[in-house]
Design a protein around this motif. Structure first.
Motif, mmCIF file in Angstrom:
data_model
loop_
_atom_site.group_PDB
_atom_site.id
_atom_site.type_symbol
_atom_site.label_atom_id
_atom_site.label_comp_id
_atom_site.label_asym_id
_atom_site.label_seq_id
_atom_site.Cartn_x
_atom_site.Cartn_y
_atom_site.Cartn_z
ATOM 1 N N SER A 59 0.828 -1.204 0.000
ATOM 2 C CA SER A 59 0.000 0.000 0.000
ATOM 3 C C SER A 59 0.863 1.256 0.000
ATOM 4 C CB SER A 59 -0.921 -0.006 1.209
ATOM 5 O OG SER A 59 -1.697 1.156 1.241
ATOM 6 N N LEU A 60 1.919 1.254 0.813
ATOM 7 C CA LEU A 60 2.831 2.409 0.851
ATOM 8 C C LEU A 60 3.532 2.607 -0.483
ATOM 9 C CD1 LEU A 60 4.375 2.025 4.409
ATOM 10 C CD2 LEU A 60 2.801 3.794 3.625
ATOM 11 N N ARG A 61 3.936 1.509 -1.112
ATOM 12 C CA ARG A 61 4.565 1.607 -2.427
ATOM 13 C C ARG A 61 3.609 2.214 -3.448
ATOM 14 N NH1 ARG A 61 9.424 -1.059 -2.480
ATOM 15 N NH2 ARG A 61 9.636 -2.764 -1.000
ATOM 16 N N ALA A 62 2.339 1.797 -3.422
ATOM 17 C CA ALA A 62 1.345 2.328 -4.354
ATOM 18 C C ALA A 62 1.148 3.822 -4.122
ATOM 19 C CB ALA A 62 0.023 1.574 -4.205
ATOM 20 N N HIS A 63 1.068 4.236 -2.844
ATOM 21 C CA HIS A 63 0.914 5.654 -2.535
ATOM 22 C C HIS A 63 2.150 6.442 -2.976
ATOM 23 C CE1 HIS A 63 -2.901 5.372 -0.591
ATOM 24 N NE2 HIS A 63 -2.477 4.455 0.241
ATOM 25 N N ASN A 64 3.329 5.858 -2.826
ATOM 26 C CA ASN A 64 4.554 6.503 -3.248
ATOM 27 C C ASN A 64 4.543 6.717 -4.763
ATOM 28 O OD1 ASN A 64 7.161 7.598 -2.759
ATOM 29 N ND2 ASN A 64 8.069 5.714 -3.545
ATOM 30 N N GLU A 65 4.097 5.698 -5.506
ATOM 31 C CA GLU A 65 4.012 5.823 -6.961
ATOM 32 C C GLU A 65 3.024 6.911 -7.351
ATOM 33 O OE1 GLU A 65 3.093 1.850 -8.248
ATOM 34 O OE2 GLU A 65 5.066 1.100 -7.652
ATOM 35 N N ASP A 66 1.879 6.990 -6.653
ATOM 36 C CA ASP A 66 0.897 8.047 -6.914
ATOM 37 C C ASP A 66 1.507 9.419 -6.661
ATOM 38 O OD1 ASP A 66 -1.007 6.147 -7.516
ATOM 39 O OD2 ASP A 66 -2.029 6.275 -5.569
ATOM 40 N N LEU A 67 2.245 9.554 -5.554
ATOM 41 C CA LEU A 67 2.874 10.818 -5.206
ATOM 42 C C LEU A 67 3.917 11.216 -6.254
ATOM 43 C CD1 LEU A 67 3.160 13.127 -3.197
ATOM 44 C CD2 LEU A 67 4.776 11.736 -1.915
ATOM 45 N N GLU A 68 4.739 10.266 -6.681
ATOM 46 C CA GLU A 68 5.736 10.542 -7.715
ATOM 47 C C GLU A 68 5.077 11.008 -9.003
ATOM 48 O OE1 GLU A 68 7.938 6.893 -7.947
ATOM 49 O OE2 GLU A 68 9.218 7.407 -6.246
ATOM 50 N N ALA A 69 3.961 10.402 -9.378
ATOM 51 C CA ALA A 69 3.248 10.796 -10.592
ATOM 52 C C ALA A 69 2.698 12.212 -10.462
ATOM 53 C CB ALA A 69 2.120 9.813 -10.886
ATOM 54 N N LEU A 70 2.164 12.549 -9.278
ATOM 55 C CA LEU A 70 1.650 13.902 -9.059
ATOM 56 C C LEU A 70 2.760 14.947 -9.117
ATOM 57 C CD1 LEU A 70 -0.936 13.276 -6.206
ATOM 58 C CD2 LEU A 70 -1.431 14.002 -8.538
ATOM 59 N N VAL A 71 3.901 14.633 -8.538
ATOM 60 C CA VAL A 71 5.041 15.557 -8.573
ATOM 61 C C VAL A 71 5.500 15.757 -10.018
ATOM 62 C CG1 VAL A 71 7.474 15.840 -7.928
ATOM 63 C CG2 VAL A 71 5.801 15.132 -6.211
ATOM 64 N N GLN B 79 3.700 15.453 -12.732
ATOM 65 C CA GLN B 79 2.685 16.264 -13.423
ATOM 66 C C GLN B 79 2.841 17.739 -13.061
ATOM 67 O OE1 GLN B 79 -1.072 14.630 -12.237
ATOM 68 N NE2 GLN B 79 -1.002 12.969 -13.756
ATOM 69 N N TYR B 80 3.063 18.007 -11.779
ATOM 70 C CA TYR B 80 3.223 19.386 -11.322
ATOM 71 C C TYR B 80 4.449 20.027 -11.981
ATOM 72 C CZ TYR B 80 3.916 23.398 -8.255
ATOM 73 O OH TYR B 80 4.091 24.655 -7.781
ATOM 74 N N MET B 81 5.552 19.279 -11.990
ATOM 75 C CA MET B 81 6.790 19.807 -12.563
ATOM 76 C C MET B 81 6.617 20.068 -14.069
ATOM 77 S SD MET B 81 9.617 17.616 -10.440
ATOM 78 C CE MET B 81 11.031 18.412 -11.178
ATOM 79 N N ASP C 137 12.462 21.810 -14.252
ATOM 80 C CA ASP C 137 13.383 20.726 -14.574
ATOM 81 C C ASP C 137 13.803 20.012 -13.303
ATOM 82 O OD1 ASP C 137 13.377 21.273 -17.311
ATOM 83 O OD2 ASP C 137 14.956 22.776 -17.100
ATOM 84 N N ALA C 138 13.988 18.698 -13.437
ATOM 85 C CA ALA C 138 14.389 17.903 -12.278
ATOM 86 C C ALA C 138 15.849 18.072 -11.971
ATOM 87 C CB ALA C 138 14.097 16.423 -12.535
#
Length: 149
Positions: A126-138, A140-142, A148-149
């Motif tokens: 579950s934590l891994r899935a939430h981490n992947e969601d968070l990475e995707a949101l970041v 998208q925001y960037m 640039d990263a």
């Protein structure tokens, strides 16, 4: 009804809500819920991972919420429920402990070690899935703000 920690109903929806003790299930897959049909409707075809849509009247308000959940293996949910029931029993017994009662509960908990391991894996996934969601949101925001990263 009991919401089993680690079970499908326990997981938070994207809006931060979850099914909680005191909530009333009104519909399952667009069928009205009765005392006689609730279990068969929740289990459905008993295919792990199949979707079920549950409409719930929240205990704290009259608002209806819809939850789309993936079904879990009923055996693992039952084992998790048994574990939490034994832990609650142990907590209640600790107020006025009797050696024989505590030993009996401890023995029952020993048989649940695999459930704890399964639960830990579930939490990790579950934590891994939430981490992947968070990475995707970041990402998208960037992209949206041309950072640039």
């Amino acid at each position: 009804a009991m919401v089993v920690p680690g079970g499908p109903a326990f997981k938070q929806a994207k809006d931060g809500k979850r099914i909680e003790k005191g909530d009333v299930l009104t519909q399952i897959d667009q069928k009205e819920v009765t005392a006689s049909n609730i279990i068969p409707l929740l289990r459905g075809v008993d295919i792990v991972g199949s979707m079920v849509t549950i409409n719930v009247k929240k205990a704290e308000s009259s608002k209806l919420h819809t939850f789309n959940l993936h079904r879990s293996d009923i055996r693992s949910v039952e084992k998790m429920k048994d574990l939490y029931m034994k832990l609650a029993e142990l907590q209640a017994e600790s107020r006025a402990p009797r050696q024989d009662k505590v030993e009996a509960i401890a023995k029952a908990l020993e048989s649940q070690i695999g459930v704890v391991t399964d639960w830990a894996k579930l939490v990790e996934d579950s934590l891994r899935a939430h981490n992947e969601d968070l990475e995707a949101l970041v990402a998208q925001y960037m992209e949206k703000h041309q950072i640039d990263a």
